[in-house]
Design an enzyme around this catalytic site. Sequence first.
Site, PDB file in Angstrom:
ATOM      1  N   ARG A  70       0.731  -1.108   0.050  1.00 59.92           N
ATOM      2  CA  ARG A  70       0.153  -0.072  -0.071  1.00 59.92           C
ATOM      3  C   ARG A  70       0.772   1.325   0.011  1.00 59.92           C
ATOM      4  O   ARG A  70       0.793   2.025   1.016  1.00 59.92           O
ATOM      5  CB  ARG A  70      -0.952   0.145   1.295  1.00 59.92           C
ATOM      6  CG  ARG A  70      -1.962  -1.108   1.124  1.00 59.92           C
ATOM      7  CD  ARG A  70      -3.043  -1.090   2.303  1.00 59.92           C
ATOM      8  NE  ARG A  70      -4.044  -0.103   1.794  1.00 59.92           N
ATOM      9  CZ  ARG A  70      -5.204   0.023   2.772  1.00 59.92           C
ATOM     10  NH1 ARG A  70      -4.971  -0.601   4.117  1.00 59.92           N
ATOM     11  NH2 ARG A  70      -5.877   0.722   2.573  1.00 59.92           N
ATOM     12  N   ASP A 117     -13.269  -4.999  -0.229  1.00 61.99           N
ATOM     13  CA  ASP A 117     -13.620  -4.765   1.300  1.00 61.99           C
ATOM     14  C   ASP A 117     -14.664  -5.914   1.641  1.00 61.99           C
ATOM     15  O   ASP A 117     -15.038  -5.887   2.737  1.00 61.99           O
ATOM     16  CB  ASP A 117     -14.143  -3.219   1.765  1.00 61.99           C
ATOM     17  CG  ASP A 117     -12.857  -2.547   1.796  1.00 61.99           C
ATOM     18  OD1 ASP A 117     -11.483  -2.861   1.706  1.00 61.99           O
ATOM     19  OD2 ASP A 117     -13.070  -1.174   2.178  1.00 61.99           O
TER      20      ASP A 117
HETATM   21  C1  UD1 Z   1      -9.521   2.734   0.430  1.00 65.38           C
HETATM   22  C2  UD1 Z   1     -10.233   2.075   1.837  1.00 65.38           C
HETATM   23  C3  UD1 Z   1      -9.969   0.824   1.731  1.00 65.38           C
HETATM   24  C4  UD1 Z   1     -10.232   0.244   0.383  1.00 65.38           C
HETATM   25  C5  UD1 Z   1      -9.880   0.608  -0.704  1.00 65.38           C
HETATM   26  C6  UD1 Z   1      -9.865   0.130  -2.081  1.00 65.38           C
HETATM   27  C7  UD1 Z   1     -10.212   3.953   3.342  1.00 65.38           C
HETATM   28  C8  UD1 Z   1      -9.734   4.421   4.742  1.00 65.38           C
HETATM   29  N1  UD1 Z   1      -9.694   2.777   2.886  1.00 65.38           N
HETATM   30  O1  UD1 Z   1      -8.269   2.496   0.940  1.00 65.38           O
HETATM   31  O2  UD1 Z   1     -10.880   0.053   2.795  1.00 65.38           O
HETATM   32  O3  UD1 Z   1      -9.945  -1.340   0.515  1.00 65.38           O
HETATM   33  O4  UD1 Z   1      -9.889   2.017  -0.782  1.00 65.38           O
HETATM   34  O5  UD1 Z   1     -11.318   0.200  -2.200  1.00 65.38           O
HETATM   35  O6  UD1 Z   1     -10.972   4.420   2.482  1.00 65.38           O
HETATM   36  N2  UD1 Z   1      -2.004   2.563  -4.571  1.00 65.38           N
HETATM   37  C9  UD1 Z   1      -0.702   2.894  -5.019  1.00 65.38           C
HETATM   38  N3  UD1 Z   1      -0.373   4.227  -4.802  1.00 65.38           N
HETATM   39  C10 UD1 Z   1      -1.073   5.072  -4.041  1.00 65.38           C
HETATM   40  C11 UD1 Z   1      -2.165   4.719  -3.499  1.00 65.38           C
HETATM   41  C12 UD1 Z   1      -2.758   3.359  -3.819  1.00 65.38           C
HETATM   42  O7  UD1 Z   1      -0.282   2.106  -5.846  1.00 65.38           O
HETATM   43  O8  UD1 Z   1      -0.418   5.975  -3.783  1.00 65.38           O
HETATM   44  C13 UD1 Z   1      -2.768   1.398  -4.898  1.00 65.38           C
HETATM   45  C14 UD1 Z   1      -2.746   0.512  -3.832  1.00 65.38           C
HETATM   46  O9  UD1 Z   1      -1.780  -0.357  -3.279  1.00 65.38           O
HETATM   47  C15 UD1 Z   1      -4.033  -0.399  -4.292  1.00 65.38           C
HETATM   48  C16 UD1 Z   1      -4.819   0.443  -5.099  1.00 65.38           C
HETATM   49  O10 UD1 Z   1      -4.062   1.554  -5.512  1.00 65.38           O
HETATM   50  O11 UD1 Z   1      -3.531  -1.683  -5.125  1.00 65.38           O
HETATM   51  C17 UD1 Z   1      -6.046   1.062  -4.591  1.00 65.38           C
HETATM   52  O12 UD1 Z   1      -5.917   1.790  -3.423  1.00 65.38           O
HETATM   53  P1  UD1 Z   1      -6.644   2.951  -2.695  1.00 65.38           P
HETATM   54  O13 UD1 Z   1      -7.780   2.906  -3.243  1.00 65.38           O
HETATM   55  O14 UD1 Z   1      -5.657   4.026  -2.627  1.00 65.38           O
HETATM   56  O15 UD1 Z   1      -7.033   2.495  -1.237  1.00 65.38           O
HETATM   57  P2  UD1 Z   1      -7.080   3.204   0.123  1.00 65.38           P
HETATM   58  O16 UD1 Z   1      -7.573   4.535  -0.380  1.00 65.38           O
HETATM   59  O17 UD1 Z   1      -5.716   3.045   0.565  1.00 65.38           O
END
Ligand code: UD1
Length: 417
Positions: A121, A304
Amino acid sequence: MDKFIIEHSRELSGNIYVSGAKNAILPAMAACLLAPGKSILRNVPNLIDLKTLAHLLRVIGARVEYENGSMSIDSKDVCFPEAPYELVSKMRASIYVLGPLVARLGKARVSFPGGCAIGTRPVDLHLKALEALGATIEIEHGYINAKAEKLVGTDIHFDKSSVGATINTLMAAVYASGTTRLFNAAMEPEVDSTIDLLNKMGAQISGKGTTTLEIHGVDDLFPVEMNMIPDRIEAGTFLIAGALSTKPVTVCGCQKEHLMPLLDKLREAGCSLAFSGQDITVTPPDQIKPVNILTLPHPGFPTDLQAQFTVLMCLADGVSYIEDTVFPDRFMHVAELNRLQANIKMDRNVASVKGVEKLSGAEVMATDLRASAALVLAGMVAEGSTTVSRIYHIDRGYDRIEEKLNSIGAKIQREIG
Ligand code: UD1
């Protein structure tokens, strides 16, 4: 550490109520930093993650009070733009203070979140977007140091759909001069809810519900009062509990349009669904049918709910394949479900779930928030008694889950440890 002792309890029936959405309230709380004065969020459940963020907001200088499902956040005196490691390491969503702090105070020092049980993450997309808006970012001693005299609107293309990066960038861009356009923005209901809140505060954001968002910078934002949306993941968990039951269960206070991908899969599994206002009644099938799942950004099937749906497939009449494209390593629950005599095999990042006639109670360990919800559901359908330890994970995101499930016939007892 608290544990759940769960006795076989599959005859659920009646009404179960959904609380406000944790993942919409977390960014809403951070967004309150942008509008000096006292904002009030309603329909806020009593969750550890929300308390963790409330603590962080107090460290930053806000006054936060919580009573009877209402949270008031007074951000007039916000002056200390730092999110320390102790709090960010407890909850990754603490990164949500980054955008608002840079936008309002011109600087922020936020601990790097690091990994967690569901994968590495990264936060690279958050940082790239802030840099594109003109912030200088330095990583030093495990902290992100971000600075900007004034953010400047620009076009930002996200490589990947990210809820967190979309929301953080929106919150940073509301005060940026000129226009910011976000491409490949996330479309989750929690993003829409954040847009509604920011627009209510006086921001000018258009494109809600699409992957292209346009933000016209403004000079001032004002405090607001807002009702938070229902938690689609809690609702989904209860709908799956209904699908696993022997009798119909009504999940009250849902927003149906947020649950479409799950509702389709429940129908495919043989459930019948009935709708009345904000209530959804799920009638379980005599025999659960196998269904394949591919998790995707919204409006795809939510990651989720992957672990909880896997429990349903453990009792299906055949084999189903489950792949998580959002968090490919999010399968910590599989080993625990197999301890309950599920038959799940992992082939790289795909779980093949061969349905069994029954699960058998055992001691299992919760590894993350949604995996622990899955273990609770599994414990309810398993023969005999199941102990789920490390349930602090579940208290992060579900308000009194055992009381709510017990009210429709589950037999879950919390052992305080
Ligand atoms: C949010 C939710 C979490 C849910 C997820 C996906 C909250 C507090 N948490 O997490 O419950 O499982 O959305 O629906 O709302 N990624 C990158 N770089 C970044 C950010 C993300 O590569 O800077 C990747 C992550 O590793 C993942 C994907 O993008 O593979 C989606 O993640 P993201 O939508 O950002 O999840 P969160 O916002 O952390």
